[in-house]
Scaffold this motif. Structure first.
Motif, short mmCIF file in Angstrom:
data_model
loop_
_atom_site.label_atom_id
_atom_site.label_comp_id
_atom_site.label_asym_id
_atom_site.label_seq_id
_atom_site.Cartn_x
_atom_site.Cartn_y
_atom_site.Cartn_z
N GLU A 194 0.83 -1.21 0.00
CA GLU A 194 0.00 0.00 0.00
C GLU A 194 0.86 1.25 0.00
O GLU A 194 0.57 2.22 -0.70
CB GLU A 194 -0.92 0.00 1.21
CG GLU A 194 -2.04 -1.01 1.16
CD GLU A 194 -2.86 -1.06 2.43
OE1 GLU A 194 -2.67 -0.18 3.31
OE2 GLU A 194 -3.69 -1.98 2.55
N ILE A 195 1.92 1.24 0.81
CA ILE A 195 2.82 2.40 0.87
C ILE A 195 3.50 2.62 -0.47
O ILE A 195 3.60 3.76 -0.95
CB ILE A 195 3.85 2.21 2.01
CG1 ILE A 195 3.17 2.32 3.37
CG2 ILE A 195 4.99 3.22 1.89
CD1 ILE A 195 4.04 1.93 4.53
N VAL A 196 3.95 1.53 -1.10
CA VAL A 196 4.61 1.67 -2.41
C VAL A 196 3.62 2.21 -3.44
O VAL A 196 3.95 3.11 -4.22
CB VAL A 196 5.20 0.30 -2.85
CG1 VAL A 196 5.62 0.32 -4.31
CG2 VAL A 196 6.39 -0.07 -1.97
N ASN A 197 2.40 1.64 -3.44
CA ASN A 197 1.39 2.13 -4.40
C ASN A 197 1.05 3.59 -4.14
O ASN A 197 0.91 4.38 -5.08
CB ASN A 197 0.13 1.26 -4.32
CG ASN A 197 0.35 -0.11 -4.89
OD1 ASN A 197 1.25 -0.33 -5.68
ND2 ASN A 197 -0.48 -1.06 -4.48
N LYS B 281 3.88 5.71 -5.39
CA LYS B 281 3.86 5.81 -6.85
C LYS B 281 2.76 6.78 -7.30
O LYS B 281 2.98 7.58 -8.21
CB LYS B 281 3.63 4.44 -7.48
CG LYS B 281 4.83 3.54 -7.42
CD LYS B 281 4.56 2.20 -8.07
CE LYS B 281 5.78 1.29 -7.99
NZ LYS B 281 5.50 -0.02 -8.59
N GLN B 282 1.60 6.69 -6.66
CA GLN B 282 0.50 7.58 -7.02
C GLN B 282 0.87 9.03 -6.70
O GLN B 282 0.63 9.93 -7.52
CB GLN B 282 -0.75 7.17 -6.27
CG GLN B 282 -2.00 7.87 -6.72
CD GLN B 282 -3.24 7.34 -6.04
OE1 GLN B 282 -3.14 6.64 -5.04
NE2 GLN B 282 -4.39 7.68 -6.56
N GLU B 283 1.46 9.26 -5.53
CA GLU B 283 1.88 10.61 -5.17
C GLU B 283 2.93 11.13 -6.15
O GLU B 283 2.89 12.30 -6.55
CB GLU B 283 2.43 10.64 -3.75
CG GLU B 283 1.38 10.59 -2.69
CD GLU B 283 1.96 10.72 -1.29
OE1 GLU B 283 2.94 11.48 -1.13
OE2 GLU B 283 1.43 10.07 -0.39
N GLU B 284 3.85 10.26 -6.52
CA GLU B 284 4.90 10.65 -7.46
C GLU B 284 4.28 11.03 -8.79
O GLU B 284 4.67 12.03 -9.41
CB GLU B 284 5.89 9.49 -7.63
CG GLU B 284 7.04 9.75 -8.56
CD GLU B 284 6.81 9.19 -9.95
OE1 GLU B 284 7.46 9.68 -10.89
OE2 GLU B 284 5.99 8.28 -10.11
#
Length: 171
Positions: free
Chosen positions: A95-98, A101-104
Motif C-alpha cells: 500500500e505504501i509503495v502504491n 507511486k501515485q503521489e509521485e
C-alpha cells in the motif's frame, strides 16, 4: 494375581530342573512358602507407598507433558501471529509503495503542468519583450532621423513631410 503366580513359577522352575534329588528331600517348598509370605507382607505394607510413588511420578510426567504441550501450543500461536503480522506488514508495504507511486505521478503531473505554464509565461514575456524592443528600436530610429533632420539646416520640411517620413519609417 496371575503375575504373582508367574513370578513364583519363574523362581521355582530353574531349581526344579537343576535339582538332582526329589522335591521331598529338599527345602524348596518351605522356601517358596517363605517367599510368598515375604511378597505378601511387602505387598501389604509397601503397596500403597510404591503405588503412591508411581502415581506421583505419573502425575509429574503428565504435568510436564502438559506443560510441554502448552508451550508448543503457545509457540504455534506466536508463529501464526508472527505470520499474520508479516502478511499485514507486506500488505502495508504494498500500500505504501502504491501510494508513493501515485503521489509521485500526481506530483510529476503538477510540476509538468506548472512547467508548461511557466514556459507559456516565458514565451509571452519574451514576445512582449521582443515587441517592446521593436517599438523601442523604431522610436530610436525615428528619433535619430528627426534629430538629423532638425539638425540639418539646409533642409526645410513642413509638418506633413514630417508625418509622412515618420509613418514610412515606422511601417
Amino acid at each position: 494375581m496371575r503375575k504373582f503366580l508367574y513370578c513364583a513359577l519363574l523362581v521355582a522352575f530353574p531349581s526344579l530342573l537343576l535339582a538332582s534329588a526329589s522335591i521331598e528331600n529338599s527345602d524348596f517348598i518351605p522356601r517358596v512358602i517363605n517367599f510368598v509370605i515375604f511378597i505378601a507382607i511387602l505387598w501389604y505394607f509397601a503397596f500403597d507407598s510404591v503405588k503412591g510413588i508411581f502415581i506421583t511420578r505419573k502425575k509429574a510426567i503428565a504435568a510436564r507433558l502438559q506443560e510441554v504441550q502448552d508451550n508448543l501450543h503457545k509457540a504455534k500461536q506466536e508463529r501464526e501471529n508472527a505470520q499474520k503480522r508479516l502478511e499485514e506488514s507486506k500488505e502495508k508495504a504494498k500500500e505504501i509503495v502504491n501510494s508513493a507511486k501515485q503521489e509521485e505521478y500526481l506530483i510529476r503531473q503538477k510540476y509538468d503542468d506548472q512547467i508548461k505554464k511557466d514556459i507559456e509565461l516565458l514565451k509571452s514575456a519574451l514576445e512582449a519583450n521582443i515587441e517592446f524592443e521593436h517599438r523601442k528600436a523604431v522610436r530610436t530610429s525615428v528619433e535619430n532621423l528627426l534629430n538629423e533632420l532638425t539638425a540639418n539646416k539646409n533642409l526645410q520640411l513642413n509638418k506633413e513631410d514630417y508625418v509622412n517620413i515618420i509613418t514610412k519609417r515606422i511601417s
